[in-house]
Design a protein around this motif. Structure first.
Motif, PDB file in Angstrom:
ATOM      1  N   SER A  92       1.254 -12.746 -40.104  1.00 53.00           N
ATOM      2  CA  SER A  92       1.710 -11.469 -40.660  1.00 53.00           C
ATOM      3  C   SER A  92       2.973 -10.990 -39.932  1.00 53.00           C
ATOM      4  N   PRO A  93       3.929 -10.422 -40.678  1.00 53.45           N
ATOM      5  CA  PRO A  93       5.167  -9.951 -40.043  1.00 53.45           C
ATOM      6  C   PRO A  93       4.991  -8.681 -39.224  1.00 53.45           C
ATOM      7  N   ASP A  94       3.930  -7.919 -39.502  1.00 51.23           N
ATOM      8  CA  ASP A  94       3.734  -6.634 -38.823  1.00 51.23           C
ATOM      9  C   ASP A  94       2.252  -6.487 -38.452  1.00 51.23           C
ATOM     10  N   PRO A  95       1.826  -7.034 -37.312  1.00 50.72           N
ATOM     11  CA  PRO A  95       0.410  -6.982 -36.918  1.00 50.72           C
ATOM     12  C   PRO A  95      -0.150  -5.569 -36.817  1.00 50.72           C
ATOM     13  N   SER A  96       0.671  -4.608 -36.366  1.00 53.47           N
ATOM     14  CA  SER A  96       0.163  -3.241 -36.246  1.00 53.47           C
ATOM     15  C   SER A  96      -0.153  -2.663 -37.623  1.00 53.47           C
ATOM     16  N   HIS A  97       0.637  -3.032 -38.618  1.00 56.16           N
ATOM     17  CA  HIS A  97       0.401  -2.551 -39.988  1.00 56.16           C
ATOM     18  C   HIS A  97      -0.927  -3.066 -40.524  1.00 56.16           C
ATOM     19  N   ILE A  98      -1.183  -4.349 -40.383  1.00 55.94           N
ATOM     20  CA  ILE A  98      -2.409  -4.890 -40.974  1.00 55.94           C
ATOM     21  C   ILE A  98      -3.656  -4.331 -40.269  1.00 55.94           C
ATOM     22  N   GLN A  99      -3.559  -4.047 -38.976  1.00 57.78           N
ATOM     23  CA  GLN A  99      -4.707  -3.477 -38.280  1.00 57.78           C
ATOM     24  C   GLN A  99      -4.971  -2.044 -38.726  1.00 57.78           C
ATOM     25  N   ARG A 100      -3.894  -1.294 -38.949  1.00 64.67           N
ATOM     26  CA  ARG A 100      -4.079   0.077 -39.429  1.00 64.67           C
ATOM     27  C   ARG A 100      -4.679   0.080 -40.839  1.00 64.67           C
ATOM     28  N   VAL A 101      -4.194  -0.810 -41.700  1.00 67.46           N
ATOM     29  CA  VAL A 101      -4.743  -0.892 -43.062  1.00 67.46           C
ATOM     30  C   VAL A 101      -6.227  -1.246 -43.015  1.00 67.46           C
ATOM     31  N   ALA A 102      -6.584  -2.195 -42.150  1.00 67.89           N
ATOM     32  CA  ALA A 102      -7.991  -2.589 -42.024  1.00 67.89           C
ATOM     33  C   ALA A 102      -8.848  -1.409 -41.578  1.00 67.89           C
ATOM     34  N   ASN A 103      -8.355  -0.632 -40.621  1.00 65.34           N
ATOM     35  CA  ASN A 103      -9.105   0.535 -40.143  1.00 65.34           C
ATOM     36  C   ASN A 103      -9.224   1.599 -41.227  1.00 65.34           C
ATOM     37  N   LYS A 104      -8.149   1.799 -42.010  1.00 66.84           N
ATOM     38  CA  LYS A 104      -8.211   2.757 -43.116  1.00 66.84           C
ATOM     39  C   LYS A 104      -9.244   2.317 -44.154  1.00 66.84           C
ATOM     40  N   CYS A 105      -9.314   1.010 -44.380  1.00 67.30           N
ATOM     41  CA  CYS A 105     -10.320   0.495 -45.329  1.00 67.30           C
ATOM     42  C   CYS A 105     -11.728   0.823 -44.853  1.00 67.30           C
ATOM     43  N   ARG A 106     -11.970   0.697 -43.567  1.00 65.52           N
ATOM     44  CA  ARG A 106     -13.282   1.051 -43.026  1.00 65.52           C
ATOM     45  C   ARG A 106     -13.593   2.519 -43.288  1.00 65.52           C
ATOM     46  N   LEU A 145     -13.936  -6.857 -47.513  1.00 58.39           N
ATOM     47  CA  LEU A 145     -12.813  -5.928 -47.554  1.00 58.39           C
ATOM     48  C   LEU A 145     -12.015  -5.964 -46.253  1.00 58.39           C
ATOM     49  N   TYR A 146     -12.702  -5.952 -45.140  1.00 59.34           N
ATOM     50  CA  TYR A 146     -12.024  -5.924 -43.838  1.00 59.34           C
ATOM     51  C   TYR A 146     -11.240  -7.216 -43.618  1.00 59.34           C
ATOM     52  N   CYS A 147     -11.831  -8.357 -43.952  1.00 59.18           N
ATOM     53  CA  CYS A 147     -11.117  -9.636 -43.812  1.00 59.18           C
ATOM     54  C   CYS A 147      -9.880  -9.658 -44.702  1.00 59.18           C
ATOM     55  N   ALA A 148     -10.026  -9.174 -45.936  1.00 56.31           N
ATOM     56  CA  ALA A 148      -8.888  -9.158 -46.853  1.00 56.31           C
ATOM     57  C   ALA A 148      -7.779  -8.235 -46.354  1.00 56.31           C
ATOM     58  N   ALA A 149      -8.174  -7.093 -45.779  1.00 56.84           N
ATOM     59  CA  ALA A 149      -7.173  -6.165 -45.241  1.00 56.84           C
ATOM     60  C   ALA A 149      -6.380  -6.820 -44.115  1.00 56.84           C
ATOM     61  N   LEU A 150      -7.066  -7.568 -43.264  1.00 56.25           N
ATOM     62  CA  LEU A 150      -6.381  -8.252 -42.165  1.00 56.25           C
ATOM     63  C   LEU A 150      -5.431  -9.333 -42.684  1.00 56.25           C
ATOM     64  N   LEU A 151      -5.794  -9.964 -43.789  1.00 57.62           N
ATOM     65  CA  LEU A 151      -5.058 -11.139 -44.262  1.00 57.62           C
ATOM     66  C   LEU A 151      -4.103 -10.849 -45.418  1.00 57.62           C
ATOM     67  N   HIS A 152      -4.039  -9.603 -45.870  1.00 61.70           N
ATOM     68  CA  HIS A 152      -3.326  -9.340 -47.128  1.00 61.70           C
ATOM     69  C   HIS A 152      -1.831  -9.643 -47.067  1.00 61.70           C
ATOM     70  N   ASP A 153      -1.236  -9.640 -45.902  1.00 61.14           N
ATOM     71  CA  ASP A 153       0.211  -9.862 -45.793  1.00 61.14           C
ATOM     72  C   ASP A 153       0.605 -11.236 -45.270  1.00 61.14           C
ATOM     73  N   ILE A 154      -0.350 -12.148 -45.088  1.00 56.98           N
ATOM     74  CA  ILE A 154       0.017 -13.436 -44.482  1.00 56.98           C
ATOM     75  C   ILE A 154       0.923 -14.254 -45.382  1.00 56.98           C
ATOM     76  N   LEU A 184     -13.380  -2.517 -54.341  1.00 53.50           N
ATOM     77  CA  LEU A 184     -12.837  -2.973 -53.061  1.00 53.50           C
ATOM     78  C   LEU A 184     -11.331  -3.185 -53.167  1.00 53.50           C
ATOM     79  N   SER A 185     -10.871  -3.710 -54.288  1.00 55.21           N
ATOM     80  CA  SER A 185      -9.424  -3.852 -54.507  1.00 55.21           C
ATOM     81  C   SER A 185      -8.752  -2.488 -54.512  1.00 55.21           C
TER      82      SER A 185
END
Length: 462
Positions: free
Chosen positions: A291-305, A325-334, A396-397
């Motif tokens: 992912s180009p922005d690790p902080s972004h994907i972690q924040r998105v994953a936390n928001k999903c929770r 959902l959490y796995c997809a949030a982490l991986l959505h930008d790879i 979930l989407s």
């Protein structure tokens, strides 16, 4: 797809076997008669269960199997006694006791007049399920379910759930025997399953008998013999227990290949032995590399929770849904790693082809679809999930799109926010955001609003 017609000759064979041997129960002195009845019933139930046969029909033959159970137990014990080296007085005493019980049990069963017309039974079955078809995916899901329970029990230390594992191995074996008739892919696994099943059966028989004679002081030699046999069988099984994992992996990979039409990643068993947390950790590790922005994907994953915790009751979401959902949030930008213009589709491709994600084919497909749907028009096209599973992906989407909509990568994003649902509106309250981010949130949250049948608005608070 497999039609009911494709299984009918196999069902006919098992029905005739059951009908023939039931006529001899209580009359024949062959101990295998009862055993053959019970095996035929298990095979019928395993096959018919695939086609959602009328439960009352399955209960009819299940009741027969349970009725024959005590007789079978006595016959097994008598066979053991005949071969056991015991003091003559003790052996004579317990033999007389068991023979008397055998005689009484045979008379009881003879009085029940157990019969079955195979042709009539199968005709009733055919009327209910004659046109139904079964997909390889449904068979695969059944095998995953049974295998998961086997792995869970095998993983416990000390391992004492021999009987539970044996039951699940039986159900896997009889299911595979039915599929083997139309598919021809499982002969070797079936043979190996029987060996493990027999080994666990010996342990179970010894345990049951030891419980039966508990407290009896007149059978010390029998108790010692049973304990020695149980301990030896347990030792022998524990020495080859690891081979059972390999066997399950072979079964699951073969079944997965029937679903996908190609050789899958060898992650089927790894999925069963990995906890949800371990799977999420693997997704995070891959995301951090691609992912180009690790902080972004972690924040998105936390928001999903956070969104999940508020919406789970309304949409009837499960812990498994949160995990996907959490796995997809982490991986959505790879998909950005490939540098294409449609990174959401590239994310899907990378997820389904990744060899380092301990996900089975259904988990992998669910996570990949969610990641693909984080932008553009939601696309639920799949040949690997059933309709019910696809429907569960829609809210979930919506959640993932909404969470991503509160982010413009590291440039601007909503930090802490609260969420309330009332009077047909889902209200987000968070910090002040730019008109650009407000517009992004409005667009990306629209699908969640559609799925929930609610209006969504964002209120800025200081």
């Amino acid at each position: 797809m497999y039609s009911f017609k494709g299984f009918f000759k196999y069902l006919e064979k098992q029905g005739r076997e059951l009908e023939k041997n039931l006529m001899e129960v209580g009359i024949s002195r062959d101990p295998e008669v009862v055993h053959r009845c019970r095996v035929a019933i298990r095979r019928l139930r395993a096959t018919l269960g695939l086609f959602q046969c009328d439960p009352t029909l399955l209960d009819e033959i299940k009741d027969v199997a349970q009725t024959l159970g005590p007789l079978r137990d006595i016959e097994v014990q008598l066979e053991f006694l005949r071969k056991a080296e015991l003091p003559l007085r003790e052996k004579k005493s317990i033999l007389q006791e068991k023979l008397l019980k055998l005689e009484i049990e045979r008379l009881r069963i003879s009085g029940l007049n157990l019969t079955l017309s195979s042709a009539e039974f199968l005709n009733r079955v055919s009327q209910g399920v004659g046109r139904r078809k079964i997909s390889p995916y449904k068979i695969y899901k059944n095998l995953v379910k049974r295998s998961r329970r086997v792995v869970e029990n095998l993983s416990q230390e000390p391992f004492e759930n021999y009987h539970r594992v044996r039951i699940d191995l039986k159900k896997i074996r009889y299911l595979l025997e039915a599929v083997e008739v139309v598919e021809g892919s499982f002969k070797d696994p079936i043979d190996h399953l029987k060996k493990f099943q027999d080994s666990l059966g010996e342990i179970h028989d010894m345990v049951v008998w030891l419980q039966e004679i508990s407290g009896r002081e007149d059978l010390p030699a029998l108790r010692k013999t049973l304990q020695e046999k149980r301990n030896l069988s347990m030792k022998e099984f524990n020495e080859v227990r690891g081979n059972l994992y390999n066997l399950l992996e072979n079964i699951l990979n073969t079944s997965a290949a029937l679903v996908t039409g190609k050789k899958p990643h060898s992650q089927e068993l790894l999925s069963l032995v990995s906890s949800p947390k371990e799977k999420e950790e693997a997704a995070e590790a891959l995301a951090l590399h691609l992912s180009p922005d690790p902080s972004h994907i972690q924040r998105v994953a936390n928001k999903c929770r956070t969104l999940y915790s508020v919406l789970k009751e309304r949409v009837k979401l499960t812990e498994e849904d949160l995990h996907h959902l959490y796995c997809a949030a982490l991986l959505h930008d790879i998909g950005h790693y490939l540098g294409g213009e449609e990174h959401h589709r590239d994310s899907y491709t990378l997820i389904v082809n990744s060899s380092c994600l301990p996900l089975n084919i259904s988990e992998r497909e669910a996570v990949a679809i969610l990641a693909r749907n984080h932008r553009k028009k939601p696309d639920f096209t799949t040949n690997l999930l059933n309709k019910r599973e696809v429907e569960r992906l829609k809210p979930l989407s919506g959640i993932l799109r909404c969470a991503d909509g509160m982010e413009m990568e590291s440039y601007e994003y909503v930090g802490n926010f609260t969420l309330t649902s009332s009077e047909g509106t889902l209200t987000f309250r968070g910090g002040q955001i730019s008109p650009l981010l407000q517009d992004r949130f409005r667009r990306k949250s629209s699908y969640l609003a559609e799925v929930l049948g609610l209006k969504i608005k964002y209120i800025e608070v200081e």
